[in-house]
Design a protein around this motif. Structure first.
Motif, mmCIF file in Angstrom:
data_model
loop_
_atom_site.group_PDB
_atom_site.id
_atom_site.type_symbol
_atom_site.label_atom_id
_atom_site.label_comp_id
_atom_site.label_asym_id
_atom_site.label_seq_id
_atom_site.Cartn_x
_atom_site.Cartn_y
_atom_site.Cartn_z
ATOM 1 N N ASN A 66 6.849 96.240 -29.052
ATOM 2 C CA ASN A 66 7.979 96.541 -28.185
ATOM 3 C C ASN A 66 7.537 97.179 -26.874
ATOM 4 O O ASN A 66 8.051 96.836 -25.800
ATOM 5 C CB ASN A 66 8.949 97.476 -28.923
ATOM 6 N N HIS A 71 8.263 94.580 -23.636
ATOM 7 C CA HIS A 71 9.632 95.041 -23.846
ATOM 8 C C HIS A 71 10.664 94.369 -22.945
ATOM 9 O O HIS A 71 11.852 94.665 -23.055
ATOM 10 C CB HIS A 71 9.705 96.554 -23.627
ATOM 11 N N PHE A 73 12.152 89.135 -26.613
ATOM 12 C CA PHE A 73 12.729 89.313 -27.951
ATOM 13 C C PHE A 73 14.054 88.554 -27.984
ATOM 14 O O PHE A 73 14.722 88.375 -26.958
ATOM 15 C CB PHE A 73 12.920 90.792 -28.302
ATOM 16 N N ARG A 125 16.780 95.601 -28.029
ATOM 17 C CA ARG A 125 15.394 95.621 -28.476
ATOM 18 C C ARG A 125 15.327 95.807 -29.988
ATOM 19 O O ARG A 125 16.173 96.507 -30.568
ATOM 20 C CB ARG A 125 14.624 96.746 -27.781
ATOM 21 N N ASN A 171 11.786 100.610 -31.830
ATOM 22 C CA ASN A 171 12.631 101.324 -30.886
ATOM 23 C C ASN A 171 13.125 102.647 -31.460
ATOM 24 O O ASN A 171 13.497 103.555 -30.726
ATOM 25 C CB ASN A 171 13.824 100.450 -30.497
ATOM 26 N N SER A 217 10.320 104.563 -26.460
ATOM 27 C CA SER A 217 10.649 103.207 -26.018
ATOM 28 C C SER A 217 11.512 103.278 -24.754
ATOM 29 O O SER A 217 12.612 103.823 -24.794
ATOM 30 C CB SER A 217 11.392 102.459 -27.114
ATOM 31 N N THR A 218 11.020 102.799 -23.632
ATOM 32 C CA THR A 218 9.663 102.331 -23.450
ATOM 33 C C THR A 218 8.752 103.543 -23.301
ATOM 34 O O THR A 218 9.068 104.476 -22.562
ATOM 35 C CB THR A 218 9.558 101.450 -22.201
#
Length: 434
Positions: free
Chosen positions: A158, A162, A167, A172, A177, A182-183
């Motif tokens: 991820n 991302h 995805f 996400r 996550n 994230s991120t």
């Protein structure tokens, strides 16, 4: 948008970005048209969800009371991102990424699920404005690049990939996550390069803050800071290696280690004679991920496992924090894990006219299992943190850089809790205009 810009944007994207997850997120910031020193681009998502379960903050504490609650819906803009980069020449480059999450900032009230459903007033409007990347890089050779500044920490699928074309689901994937930042982005120094079929990156960054770890998110919030600066009493080390030997297949290994205790400000817990001086919270994270994009199939998957040392003493420190402190007072588990896989087939590949127009229509399915709180024996039990999630849906690409998404998902819990079904609709783009 005029025809020349459209052609430029499609040319910049073709072969590197559309749905393949073959480009590392840190690299994509500088994916500008050849010959241009200035790069301008970004990505964004708009989403609608209908949840056929209660959104009450106590639904896991007293599930029987909320079993028959009405459904609830929401509109959201999860991410709107602007890339801006510049090539100074002689191997020097600048990369920036500004991200608006959930429409930006303002004054709002937030319920803290980790703290018994308390209401807290925050200077935000359910969202954030973040400088997710800001770095200067010197390239000595394709295999030797040094980056200084703020950048993505590419641990897990991820974080490394991302962007919304990487995805299938509208949001996400849940597992990573939930348990990882994230991120994940932080400040430090990075050495990276490419050699033959390998891309590799070693980073030294500011350490995580163990006092921000939580039961419901493990180390998810640990990379943040309640201050105007990021304390760096301790440091973390991240490593990622990707291999591209087989056509259409990328295999990735990544990991992180670092001391997370005593990484706050003021650093009052560390020092001779202090009660928590010897408390340690070493974080170890290992991850494997892959992407296969060939023969009209896209298959992605990942497995993550994490461990924190000394959680008994860490939790004692956390629950004794002052109630008005900016730290999380919930228990944190010694382990967390997330496993997920998704697969989609392009139905339009079977029609010559649609293939020629570069349209794609993926029918996909996804499965995940994760737990943010694998506890010590002496800790309280919270079984709702162990979840499985299944999703089915479609992705329609009218153009390589635009996707319309729809999926039905359902979370499954252990007995005693109510499962959580929902539908999600969204549209997203990723593109470069210069």
């Amino acid at each position: 948008m005029n025809k020349s810009i459209v052609c430029l944007l499609i040319g910049a994207l073709s072969g590197s970005l559309p749905a393949s997850a073959q480009v590392n997120a840190a690299d994509s910031v500088m994916n500008h048209a050849k010959g241009n020193r200035l790069s301008l681009g970004g990505y964004g998502e708009v989403a609608y969800s209908r949840h056929f379960y209660s959104d009450n903050q106590y639904r896991y504490k007293k599930p029987n009371l909320y079993k028959n609650d009405p459904s609830n819906g929401r509109f959201d803009i999860p991410h709107a991102v602007i890339y801006l980069g510049y090539d100074f020449g002689k191997g020097w480059k600048l990369g920036t990424e500004i991200e608006f999450e959930h429409t930006g900032t303002g004054s709002a009230v937030e319920m803290e699920g980790d703290e018994g459903g308390e209401y807290e007033k925050e200077i935000e409007k359910g969202g954030e404005v973040e400088l997710e990347q800001f770095w200067i890089q010197k390239t000595f050779a394709p295999w030797a690049n040094i980056k200084l500044g703020h950048f993505v920490v590419p641990v897990g699928l991820n974080n490394a990939h991302h962007e919304p074309l990487n995805f299938f689901t509208v949001y996400r994937p849940e597992g990573e996550n939930t348990i990882l930042p994230s991120t994940w982005h932080d400040t430090g120094i990075s050495f990276w390069g490419r050699y033959k079929a390998f891309r590799y990156e070693l980073q030294i960054v500011a350490g995580l803050n163990a006092l921000l770890f939580s039961r419901d998110g493990w180390v998810h919030s640990g990379s943040g800071s309640p201050f105007e600066y990021k304390p760096a009493n301790k440091y973390g080390f991240a490593l990622r290696i990707d291999n591209y030997s087989l056509p259409g297949l990328r295999l990735g290994l990544s990991g992180y280690t670092g001391q997370a205790m005593h990484n706050t400000s003021p650093n009052e817990m560390e020092g001779k004679g202090k009660i928590y001086d010897k408390t340690r919270a070493m974080v170890y994270i290992g991850s494997f991920d892959f992407t296969y994009n060939r023969h009209n199939w896209i298959v992605r998957g990942q497995a993550d496992l994490g461990y924190i040392s000394g959680t008994t003493k860490l939790n004692n420190a956390k629950i004794n924090m002052h109630k008005n402190s900016p730290y999380n007072r919930s228990y944190v588990g010694k382990n967390a894990y997330a496993v997920g896989v998704e697969a989609g087939y392009d139905l339009f590949s079977q029609f010559a006219r649609l293939r020629a127009s570069r349209q794609k229509f993926y029918l996909f399915g996804r499965y995940e299992a994760y737990d943010s709180y694998v506890k010590e024996k002496s800790q309280p039990t919270y079984n709702y943190t162990a979840r499985q999630c299944m999703s089915v849906g479609v992705n329609y690409y009218p153009l390589p850089q635009i996707v319309i998404k729809a999926n039905y998902s359902k979370r499954f819990f252990k007995s005693g809790y109510n499962n959580e079904p929902g539908i999600h609709l969204g549209i997203a783009y990723e593109g470069f205009f210069l």
